[in-house]
Design a protein around this motif. Structure first.
Motif, short mmCIF file in Angstrom:
data_model
loop_
_atom_site.label_atom_id
_atom_site.label_comp_id
_atom_site.label_asym_id
_atom_site.label_seq_id
_atom_site.Cartn_x
_atom_site.Cartn_y
_atom_site.Cartn_z
N SER A 180 0.85 -1.31 -0.07
CA SER A 180 0.08 -0.06 0.00
C SER A 180 0.70 1.34 0.14
N SER A 182 3.24 2.05 -2.04
CA SER A 182 3.51 2.61 -3.17
C SER A 182 2.70 3.36 -3.93
N LYS A 183 1.70 3.85 -3.39
CA LYS A 183 1.00 4.90 -3.82
C LYS A 183 1.04 6.50 -2.95
#
Length: 212
Positions: A180, A182-183
Motif C-alpha cells: 500500500s 507504493s501509492k
C-alpha cells in the motif's frame, strides 16, 4: 424448577461482565490518565454502566463503542493500553492535544478501526508494528509528533490504507515502497530529517538511514 432456572439466569446476568462495563472501564482508564482542564470528560461517570451516554462517545445499535471524538480537547497526559479493549472501535480521534509518551502497541488489537488520528501531539517512541494488524484501517495520521525509529515495514500490508501521514517527526531509516505504500508521495513523509529513500528496487537497504 422454573424458579431455580430464573435464579441462575439472574445470577449469570449479575456476575457476567457486560461489554458496556468492559468498554466503560477502558475509557475511564483514559480519563484517569489525562489532564482535562476544560472538563470535556466530565460526563464520563464510572458509576453509569453504559458509556454510550457519555459525551464524545458514539455507540452502535448494540451499545458497543464505535467512535471516540476527542480532537482538539486540550487533553494532556498519556494514552493507555486499555484502549485496545475497545474491540468494536472504528474511529479513534485524539488529534491536536498535548498527549505524551508512546503509542500503545495494544492499539493493534482494534481490528474494526478505520481511522487512527493522533496527529499534532507530543507522542514519542516508535510506531508500533502491531498497527499492521488493523486490516480495516483507511486513515493513519501520526504527523506532528516526536516519533522516532524506523517506519515498520509491516505497515505495507495494510491494503485498505488510503491516507498516511507521518510527516514532521524524527523518523529514520528508509521509506518503504512495497504494498500500500507504493501509492503514497513524499508529502506523507516530509520533515523527518533522518529519513532517507524511498527504497528503489532494493538498491536502498532498509537498515540504512542514521538510526543509531
Amino acid at each position: 424448577m422454573a424458579i431455580w432456572v430464573l435464579f441462575y439466569l439472574l445470577l449469570f446476568l449479575v456476575l457476567e461482565p457486560t461489554n458496556a462495563n468492559l468498554e466503560g472501564d477502558a475509557l475511564f482508564a483514559l480519563r484517569r490518565a489525562v489532564n482535562d482542564p476544560d472538563n470535556v470528560l466530565q460526563s464520563w461517570d464510572p458509576t453509569l454502566v453504559d458509556p454510550c451516554t457519555w459525551f464524545h462517545v458514539t455507540c452502535d445499535g448494540q451499545n458497543r463503542v464505535t467512535r471516540l471524538d476527542l480532537g482538539n480537547a486540550k487533553l494532556s497526559g498519556k494514552l493507555v493500553p486499555d484502549l485496545g479493549k475497545l474491540e468494536h472501535l472504528q474511529y479513534l480521534e485524539l488529534y491536536m492535544n498535548n498527549l505524551v509518551g508512546p503509542i500503545p502497541g495494544e492499539l493493534g488489537k482494534l481490528k474494526s478501526l478505520i481511522s487512527l488520528d493522533l496527529y499534532h501531539n507530543n507522542l514519542t517512541g516508535s510506531i508500533p508494528p502491531s498497527l499492521s494488524n488493523l486490516s480495516n484501517l483507511r486513515f493513519l495520521r501520526l504527523n506532528r509528533n516526536r516519533l522516532t525509529g524506523r517506519i515498520p515495514r509491516e505497515l505495507t500490508k495494510l491494503g485498505n490504507l488510503k491516507i498516511l501521514d507521518v510527516s514532521n517527526n524524527d523518523l529514520c531509516g528508509t521509506i518503504p515502497t512495497m504494498g500500500s505504500f507504493s501509492k503514497f508521495t513524499e508529502e506523507s513523509f516530509k520533515n523527518n530529517s533522518r529519513l532517507e529513500g524511498p527504497e528503489l528496487m532494493g538498491f536502498v537497504r532498509y537498515n540504512v538511514g542514521g538510526c543509531n
